[in-house]
Design an enzyme around this catalytic site. Sequence first.
Site, mmCIF file in Angstrom:
data_model
loop_
_atom_site.group_PDB
_atom_site.id
_atom_site.type_symbol
_atom_site.label_atom_id
_atom_site.label_comp_id
_atom_site.label_asym_id
_atom_site.label_seq_id
_atom_site.Cartn_x
_atom_site.Cartn_y
_atom_site.Cartn_z
ATOM 1 N N ASP A 122 -13.257 -4.436 -30.706
ATOM 2 C CA ASP A 122 -13.017 -3.033 -31.021
ATOM 3 C C ASP A 122 -14.308 -2.267 -30.793
ATOM 4 O O ASP A 122 -15.399 -2.804 -31.007
ATOM 5 C CB ASP A 122 -12.580 -2.869 -32.477
ATOM 6 C CG ASP A 122 -11.195 -3.428 -32.755
ATOM 7 O OD1 ASP A 122 -10.340 -3.373 -31.857
ATOM 8 O OD2 ASP A 122 -10.960 -3.909 -33.882
ATOM 9 N N ASP A 140 -5.117 -0.987 -28.857
ATOM 10 C CA ASP A 140 -4.625 -0.434 -30.119
ATOM 11 C C ASP A 140 -4.094 0.982 -29.925
ATOM 12 O O ASP A 140 -3.065 1.360 -30.496
ATOM 13 C CB ASP A 140 -5.738 -0.402 -31.166
ATOM 14 C CG ASP A 140 -6.251 -1.778 -31.545
ATOM 15 O OD1 ASP A 140 -5.502 -2.765 -31.403
ATOM 16 O OD2 ASP A 140 -7.419 -1.861 -31.977
#
Length: 170
Positions: A122, A140
């Site tokens: 991330d 995401d």
Amino acid sequence: MPDAVAATGRWYGLATVIVAMDQGSKWLASSELAYATPVKILSWFNLTLHHNEGAAFSFLAGAGGWQRWFFAVLALVVSGMIAYWIKELKPRQWQLSLALALVLGGALGNLVDRVYLGYVVDFISVHYRDWYFPTFNVADAAISVGAFLIIIDSVFNTVTDSPSNETGHS
């Protein structure tokens, strides 16, 4: 039937592009960013490298390792179901196909990380003053947009699989 095959290929192609964009951006973030060190882009937007060993919002991140394979198998099963669902949709159901292709691409993008790295990379960090939204990635974002579009489609779309009453019977 050729239209259906072309439409299905288009959606699988979009999912593949999402995976490529996700993996490319994660590679770049992993190569260029120092772990957990924010790089300010805008007053509300940073690039900050994190490794998520859990699911959304780091759910089960500290569970001891079993979650890696649980989430990998879950992503594989759900991706298979979505791929089949896309294949079964009619070309006129393009809104739902688009939404599912986004979710499929995102799920597969994160699956690649989970299988090869043991965690999901991330790096996108959005915040307002001292409140930080959990760090996320392109996969995401695709999953979130796709899920939102699925909800919109289920509420507002009138395209169905049922045939219209064209026989003249009441």
